[in-house]
Design a protein around this motif. Structure first.
Motif, mmCIF file in Angstrom:
data_model
loop_
_atom_site.group_PDB
_atom_site.id
_atom_site.type_symbol
_atom_site.label_atom_id
_atom_site.label_comp_id
_atom_site.label_asym_id
_atom_site.label_seq_id
_atom_site.Cartn_x
_atom_site.Cartn_y
_atom_site.Cartn_z
ATOM 1 N N ILE A 130 -24.717 -68.893 3.117
ATOM 2 C CA ILE A 130 -23.408 -68.303 2.974
ATOM 3 C C ILE A 130 -23.298 -66.903 3.661
ATOM 4 C CG2 ILE A 130 -21.677 -67.031 1.668
ATOM 5 C CD1 ILE A 130 -21.639 -69.286 -0.465
ATOM 6 N N TYR A 131 -22.391 -66.839 4.604
ATOM 7 C CA TYR A 131 -22.483 -65.601 5.371
ATOM 8 C C TYR A 131 -21.066 -65.205 5.899
ATOM 9 C CZ TYR A 131 -22.306 -67.929 9.673
ATOM 10 O OH TYR A 131 -21.961 -68.815 10.968
ATOM 11 N N ASN A 132 -20.697 -64.061 6.589
ATOM 12 C CA ASN A 132 -19.264 -63.624 6.705
ATOM 13 C C ASN A 132 -19.314 -64.071 8.344
ATOM 14 O OD1 ASN A 132 -17.332 -63.246 4.915
ATOM 15 N ND2 ASN A 132 -17.931 -61.214 4.492
ATOM 16 N N GLU A 133 -18.524 -64.654 8.905
ATOM 17 C CA GLU A 133 -18.383 -64.786 10.349
ATOM 18 C C GLU A 133 -17.510 -63.608 10.844
ATOM 19 O OE1 GLU A 133 -17.550 -68.682 11.785
ATOM 20 O OE2 GLU A 133 -17.065 -67.906 13.542
ATOM 21 N N PHE A 134 -17.828 -63.120 12.038
ATOM 22 C CA PHE A 134 -17.255 -62.046 12.759
ATOM 23 C C PHE A 134 -16.161 -62.780 13.783
ATOM 24 C CE2 PHE A 134 -16.264 -59.438 16.628
ATOM 25 C CZ PHE A 134 -15.814 -58.490 15.983
ATOM 26 N N LYS A 135 -14.976 -62.577 13.090
ATOM 27 C CA LYS A 135 -13.847 -63.376 13.723
ATOM 28 C C LYS A 135 -13.144 -62.233 15.040
ATOM 29 C CE LYS A 135 -13.219 -67.653 12.753
ATOM 30 N NZ LYS A 135 -13.480 -68.568 13.680
ATOM 31 N N SER A 136 -12.656 -61.256 14.178
ATOM 32 C CA SER A 136 -12.087 -59.997 15.185
ATOM 33 C C SER A 136 -12.246 -58.923 14.154
ATOM 34 C CB SER A 136 -10.733 -60.137 15.407
ATOM 35 O OG SER A 136 -9.873 -60.036 14.163
ATOM 36 N N VAL A 137 -12.062 -57.677 14.547
ATOM 37 C CA VAL A 137 -12.352 -56.578 13.899
ATOM 38 C C VAL A 137 -11.500 -56.588 12.691
ATOM 39 C CG1 VAL A 137 -11.831 -53.943 14.235
ATOM 40 C CG2 VAL A 137 -12.555 -55.390 16.120
ATOM 41 N N MET A 138 -10.322 -57.141 12.722
ATOM 42 C CA MET A 138 -9.591 -57.162 11.155
ATOM 43 C C MET A 138 -9.789 -58.264 10.316
ATOM 44 S SD MET A 138 -7.651 -54.614 11.676
ATOM 45 C CE MET A 138 -6.453 -54.761 10.569
ATOM 46 N N THR A 139 -10.672 -59.373 11.021
ATOM 47 C CA THR A 139 -10.697 -60.492 9.985
ATOM 48 C C THR A 139 -12.343 -60.958 10.025
ATOM 49 O OG1 THR A 139 -9.858 -62.056 11.794
ATOM 50 C CG2 THR A 139 -8.532 -61.578 10.163
ATOM 51 N N ALA A 187 -19.715 -58.527 11.215
ATOM 52 C CA ALA A 187 -18.521 -58.273 10.363
ATOM 53 C C ALA A 187 -18.449 -57.181 9.562
ATOM 54 C CB ALA A 187 -18.616 -59.708 9.746
ATOM 55 N N GLU A 188 -19.863 -57.046 9.300
ATOM 56 C CA GLU A 188 -19.861 -55.610 8.148
ATOM 57 C C GLU A 188 -19.262 -54.434 8.821
ATOM 58 O OE1 GLU A 188 -23.934 -54.466 7.329
ATOM 59 O OE2 GLU A 188 -23.476 -52.690 6.544
ATOM 60 N N HIS A 189 -19.830 -54.277 10.144
ATOM 61 C CA HIS A 189 -19.287 -52.820 10.938
ATOM 62 C C HIS A 189 -17.964 -52.843 10.849
ATOM 63 C CE1 HIS A 189 -23.519 -51.371 10.933
ATOM 64 N NE2 HIS A 189 -23.857 -52.330 11.606
ATOM 65 N N ALA A 190 -17.149 -54.111 11.184
ATOM 66 C CA ALA A 190 -16.026 -54.298 11.591
ATOM 67 C C ALA A 190 -15.155 -53.760 10.214
ATOM 68 C CB ALA A 190 -15.609 -55.687 12.126
ATOM 69 N N ALA A 191 -15.614 -54.690 9.166
ATOM 70 C CA ALA A 191 -14.766 -54.453 7.928
ATOM 71 C C ALA A 191 -15.046 -53.001 7.331
ATOM 72 C CB ALA A 191 -15.590 -55.129 6.736
ATOM 73 N N ARG A 192 -16.016 -52.296 7.700
ATOM 74 C CA ARG A 192 -16.275 -50.744 7.233
ATOM 75 C C ARG A 192 -15.357 -49.821 8.128
ATOM 76 N NH1 ARG A 192 -21.816 -50.012 7.118
ATOM 77 N NH2 ARG A 192 -21.470 -50.974 5.019
ATOM 78 N N MET A 193 -15.171 -50.255 9.385
ATOM 79 C CA MET A 193 -14.432 -49.462 10.483
ATOM 80 C C MET A 193 -12.984 -49.754 9.845
ATOM 81 S SD MET A 193 -14.339 -49.649 14.517
ATOM 82 C CE MET A 193 -12.865 -50.622 14.706
ATOM 83 N N THR A 194 -12.685 -50.895 9.549
ATOM 84 C CA THR A 194 -11.139 -51.122 9.301
ATOM 85 C C THR A 194 -10.723 -50.259 7.844
ATOM 86 O OG1 THR A 194 -11.331 -53.129 9.933
ATOM 87 C CG2 THR A 194 -9.450 -52.733 8.806
ATOM 88 N N ALA A 195 -11.777 -50.550 6.769
ATOM 89 C CA ALA A 195 -11.685 -49.849 5.595
ATOM 90 C C ALA A 195 -11.796 -48.139 5.595
ATOM 91 C CB ALA A 195 -12.883 -50.102 4.585
ATOM 92 N N MET A 196 -12.708 -47.804 6.506
ATOM 93 C CA MET A 196 -12.394 -46.047 6.507
ATOM 94 C C MET A 196 -11.487 -45.618 7.638
ATOM 95 S SD MET A 196 -15.113 -45.270 4.997
ATOM 96 C CE MET A 196 -14.651 -46.307 3.671
ATOM 97 N N ASP A 197 -10.748 -46.496 8.459
ATOM 98 C CA ASP A 197 -9.639 -46.223 9.177
ATOM 99 C C ASP A 197 -8.632 -46.034 8.109
ATOM 100 O OD1 ASP A 197 -8.386 -45.537 11.323
ATOM 101 O OD2 ASP A 197 -7.328 -47.439 11.217
ATOM 102 N N ALA A 198 -8.309 -46.794 7.124
ATOM 103 C CA ALA A 198 -7.239 -46.975 6.189
ATOM 104 C C ALA A 198 -7.647 -45.619 5.260
ATOM 105 C CB ALA A 198 -7.309 -48.343 5.370
ATOM 106 N N ALA A 199 -8.662 -45.325 5.054
ATOM 107 C CA ALA A 199 -9.096 -44.316 3.900
ATOM 108 C C ALA A 199 -8.740 -43.052 4.648
ATOM 109 C CB ALA A 199 -10.671 -44.457 3.641
#
Lengths: 130, 285
Positions: free
Chosen positions: B172-181, B235-247
């Protein structure tokens, strides 16, 4: 002059993607040459120095284990590991080779794994010397 | 109403937080670019290997010994192994909880004994807290995942499968689709399900097809795991980028709001002082 596309890829990156007029590849059963129009062929890749001619120039690459596919207009080499000559540290490669020889003489029962390590180290040393 | 000093103190605190989130966002953006390049660099090999496997599988299909190949053995799923990839650090929004939830769901759906190989600290911590058996853990490898790391995990997994310690392996892993998903992905790693191919070509086989197949399968498994590692990292870096941008944006909003409250409080204090002065002087007249 007829040529074919040659690609060499390792799991981490693609090293070569160009047109070549001839190639000499270390198969599991020994070196074999490829010229344009070669019959489709699948083989395991051994360890050694792969050479090919592209744009009139001969190039070399150390390849260590993997697979080769020759199909029509393209030759694909999928190497477990591959190194251009510039990336090989000769002293380090020699050291590895010595270690592999040592290990083989100490544990002759594991010759299968150790011979492979030996051949890989030898491939680096040979390529560096060319 | 909170005092002026209190509000100032809060503004300072939120500003500090905002600096951290902004820095993290920028670091993630840089790391994302690198991770994305690595995903792209690994693609040609994976693609070619898959095609090769299709061809060899088609050629080996007629071999009567094919069913006896140890990595294709379909057994009853008595012991199932799950390789779960998560990040080592948090601050990535719902990234890790999506993965652990996926793993929980997997546990519910699969019978028999289950064990976990945790790649990444967050997944290990989550299941350790819940007292689930963890058969193996690989912490700190995802940051700069090399194929050798993936090969190490694959080798151990293959050995256990061959020895009959486990009957199937999932990833099980997270696939990188785009920066947002990111897309939660589950793959059956072992036993290997050979890809089907319609048209077959006549190759010269330097080695017998079955022998080639048995050399190919371990590589195929390594590549699958390696791809999972690379995708998860991106995907991890993309998720962190999005989360930190919102923060960072939210911190900005909080600061704006607090500044407004502060100005209002300051103005109120000034008005009060003027009234005091005026009414004081009026009392003297």
């Amino acid at each position: 002059m007829a040529d074919f596309s040659l690609t060499v890829a390792t799991p981490e990156r693609r090293l070569v993607d160009e047109r070549a007029t001839e190639a000499n590849i270390p198969g599991l059963g020994g070196y074999f040459g490829v010229l344009p129009g070669h019959a489709p062929l699948l083989s395991g890749l051994g360890s050694g120095t792969m050479t090919w001619v592209s744009g009139g120039q001969t190039r070399i690459l150390a390849v260590m284990g993997g697979f080769v596919e020759v199909l029509g207009d393209s030759v694909r080499v999928l190497a477990d590991n591959a190194k251009p000559k510039e990336e090989i540290d000769r002293a380090k490669a020699l050291e590895l080779l010595k270690q592999a020889q040592q290990a083989l003489s100490e544990h002759p029962d594991q010759w299968q794994d150790l011979t492979e390590a030996l051949q890989r180290a030898q491939a680096e040393v040979d390529t560096a010397a060319k | 109403m909170p005092s002026l000093i209190d509000i100032r103190r809060r503004i300072r605190s939120v500003k500090n937080t905002q600096q951290i989130t902004r820095a993290l966002k920028m670091v993630s953006a840089a790391k994302l670019r690198r991770a994305q390049n690595r995903v792209i660099a690994a693609r040609p090999y994976a693609q070619s290997l898959r095609e090769l496997l299709e061809n060899v599988a088609a050629a080996a299909a007629g071999d009567p010994d094919l069913a006896g190949s140890p990595l294709l053995a379909n057994r009853e799923e008595k012991r199932v192994q799950l390789i779960l990839m998560t990040s080592d650090t948090g601050r990535a929004g719902a990234f890790n909880s999506t993965l652990t939830r996926g793993a929980e769901k997997f546990y519910e759906e699969h019978q028999g004994e289950q064990e976990l190989i945790a790649v990444g600290r967050k997944g290990r911590d989550y299941f350790r807290r819940r007292l689930r058996p963890i058969a193996g853990e690989y912490i700190g490898v995802l940051g700069k995942a090399t194929h050798a790391d993936a090969a190490g995990i694959a080798r151990e997994t293959i050995r256990r499968f061959r020895d009959g310690e486990i009957d199937s392996v999932y990833l099980i892993y997270n696939e990188f689709k785009s920066v947002m998903t990111q897309k939660l992905t589950m793959i059956k790693v072992l036993p290997v399900e050979l890809p089907e191919k319609k048209e077959t070509r006549d190759y010269i086989f330097e080695q017998p097809p079955l022998e080639m197949l048995e050399r190919l399968l371990p590589r195929y498994i390594e590549t699958t795991i390696f791809r999972g590692m690379l995708e998860t990292t991106a995907a991890e870096h993309a998720a962190r980028m999005t989360a930190m941008d919102a923060a960072t944006k939210n911190a900005g909003d909080v600061i704006d709001h607090l500044t407004l409250t502060m100005n209002r409080a300051r103005q109120a204090a000034i008005t009060k002082e003027i009234i005091e002065v005026v009414s004081g002087s009026a009392a003297l007249d």
